[in-house]
Motif scaffolding. Structure first.
Motif, PDB file in Angstrom:
ATOM      1  N   ALA A   1       0.830  -1.206   0.000  1.00 54.62           N
ATOM      2  CA  ALA A   1       0.000   0.000   0.000  1.00 54.62           C
ATOM      3  C   ALA A   1       0.861   1.252   0.000  1.00 54.62           C
ATOM      4  O   ALA A   1       2.031   1.215   0.336  1.00 54.62           O
ATOM      5  N   GLY A   2       0.281   2.369  -0.354  1.00 57.07           N
ATOM      6  CA  GLY A   2       0.952   3.653  -0.276  1.00 57.07           C
ATOM      7  C   GLY A   2       2.104   3.787  -1.244  1.00 57.07           C
ATOM      8  O   GLY A   2       3.213   4.018  -0.822  1.00 57.07           O
ATOM      9  N   LYS A   3       1.854   3.626  -2.514  1.00 58.60           N
ATOM     10  CA  LYS A   3       2.914   3.747  -3.498  1.00 58.60           C
ATOM     11  C   LYS A   3       3.538   5.134  -3.439  1.00 58.60           C
ATOM     12  O   LYS A   3       2.874   6.118  -3.240  1.00 58.60           O
ATOM     13  N   SER A   4       4.818   5.175  -3.655  1.00 54.46           N
ATOM     14  CA  SER A   4       5.574   6.407  -3.551  1.00 54.46           C
ATOM     15  C   SER A   4       5.259   7.340  -4.711  1.00 54.46           C
ATOM     16  O   SER A   4       5.159   6.919  -5.853  1.00 54.46           O
ATOM     17  N   GLU A   5       5.112   8.605  -4.392  1.00 59.64           N
ATOM     18  CA  GLU A   5       4.900   9.615  -5.418  1.00 59.64           C
ATOM     19  C   GLU A   5       6.145  10.486  -5.513  1.00 59.64           C
ATOM     20  O   GLU A   5       6.783  10.772  -4.521  1.00 59.64           O
ATOM     21  N   LEU A   6       6.473  10.880  -6.716  1.00 56.03           N
ATOM     22  CA  LEU A   6       7.625  11.742  -6.910  1.00 56.03           C
ATOM     23  C   LEU A   6       7.290  13.155  -6.464  1.00 56.03           C
ATOM     24  O   LEU A   6       6.175  13.626  -6.638  1.00 56.03           O
TER      25      LEU A   6
ATOM     26  N   ASN B   1       9.232  17.284  -5.738  1.00 53.55           N
ATOM     27  CA  ASN B   1      10.312  18.175  -6.130  1.00 53.55           C
ATOM     28  C   ASN B   1      11.488  17.994  -5.171  1.00 53.55           C
ATOM     29  O   ASN B   1      11.378  18.288  -3.980  1.00 53.55           O
ATOM     30  N   PRO B   2      12.656  17.517  -5.659  1.00 50.97           N
ATOM     31  CA  PRO B   2      13.796  17.310  -4.763  1.00 50.97           C
ATOM     32  C   PRO B   2      14.406  18.621  -4.267  1.00 50.97           C
ATOM     33  O   PRO B   2      15.178  18.618  -3.322  1.00 50.97           O
ATOM     34  N   LEU B   3      14.071  19.733  -4.911  1.00 49.30           N
ATOM     35  CA  LEU B   3      14.599  21.031  -4.484  1.00 49.30           C
ATOM     36  C   LEU B   3      13.611  21.802  -3.623  1.00 49.30           C
ATOM     37  O   LEU B   3      13.874  22.936  -3.248  1.00 49.30           O
ATOM     38  N   GLY B   4      12.487  21.195  -3.334  1.00 53.33           N
ATOM     39  CA  GLY B   4      11.469  21.856  -2.527  1.00 53.33           C
ATOM     40  C   GLY B   4      11.843  21.884  -1.054  1.00 53.33           C
ATOM     41  O   GLY B   4      12.813  21.273  -0.602  1.00 53.33           O
ATOM     42  N   LEU B   5      11.056  22.596  -0.284  1.00 51.11           N
ATOM     43  CA  LEU B   5      11.307  22.754   1.149  1.00 51.11           C
ATOM     44  C   LEU B   5      11.229  21.419   1.876  1.00 51.11           C
ATOM     45  O   LEU B   5      11.981  21.173   2.823  1.00 51.11           O
ATOM     46  N   GLY B   6      10.345  20.534   1.424  1.00 48.82           N
ATOM     47  CA  GLY B   6      10.195  19.232   2.071  1.00 48.82           C
ATOM     48  C   GLY B   6      11.455  18.393   2.010  1.00 48.82           C
ATOM     49  O   GLY B   6      11.727  17.593   2.901  1.00 48.82           O
ATOM     50  N   ALA B   7      12.241  18.537   0.966  1.00 47.15           N
ATOM     51  CA  ALA B   7      13.491  17.793   0.849  1.00 47.15           C
ATOM     52  C   ALA B   7      14.660  18.574   1.446  1.00 47.15           C
ATOM     53  O   ALA B   7      15.591  17.990   1.999  1.00 47.15           O
ATOM     54  N   ALA B   8      14.634  19.883   1.335  1.00 49.47           N
ATOM     55  CA  ALA B   8      15.752  20.709   1.796  1.00 49.47           C
ATOM     56  C   ALA B   8      15.800  20.826   3.316  1.00 49.47           C
ATOM     57  O   ALA B   8      16.887  20.876   3.900  1.00 49.47           O
TER      58      ALA B   8
END
Length: 171
Positions: free
Chosen positions: A52-57, A59-66
């Motif tokens: 369950a819960g397949k991963s979604e891509l 933005n790697p430069l977004g605040l969530g990743a930074a």
């Protein structure tokens, strides 16, 4: 049992032994210490159609990743400053090895910053970065080995000799 079969398929052919160990049977659980945890995790995540819960891509430069990287970088930088002050180069090596378990960027940037500020010897910084790379490559090979033995062997043959050679060259 359908969920167990799906979890076994996700983990590969060695997942069967781990699933038996997770079910309480006397399989080779001592040989595969990570597999029972993986099987338990996969079984908890299974629904009727698979994982369950397949991963979604995203933005790697977004605040969530930074933001998580920034927090990790700050922690590594503080740890390097503290370890270098308290334990000298041995402390820097210890922090580099621990940081290499997760990421190379934070320790590399921290040590480069200390070197350019003049508070860390260049050889110590270089050795610590190589140690972090060696640990990081060993972790990648180990994860590959626990997923599929041939993959782990291929990763070990590809990643570890170069890091060991670089470490030896500094000797």
């Amino acid at each position: 049992m359908a969920r167990l079969g799906q979890a076994q398929a996700q983990l590969g052919r060695d997942g069967a032994a781990a699933a038996e160990a997770a079910e309480g049977k006397q399989a080779d659980a001592h040989r595969y210490p990570v597999y029972p945890a993986c099987v338990s995790w996969a079984r908890a995540r299974c629904d009727g159609r698979g994982i369950a819960g397949k991963s979604e891509l995203s933005n790697p430069l977004g605040l969530g990743a930074a933001l998580p990287f920034g927090v990790f970088y700050a922690r590594v930088k503080i740890a390097v400053y503290a370890a270098e002050g308290w334990l000298g180069s041995a402390g820097v090596y210890a922090v580099a090895a621990l940081s290499g378990l997760q990421d190379l960027d934070a320790i590399t940037m921290s040590l480069a910053r200390l070197f350019t500020q003049g508070s860390l010897d260049g050889e110590v910084a270089l050795r610590a970065i190589l140690l972090a790379a060696l640990v990081n490559n060993a972790v990648k090979a180990g994860l590959g080995f626990f997923g599929e033995r041939r993959m782990g062997a291929a990763l070990a043959l590809a990643l570890l000799p170069g890091a060991l050679l670089a470490w030896w060259a500094l000797g």
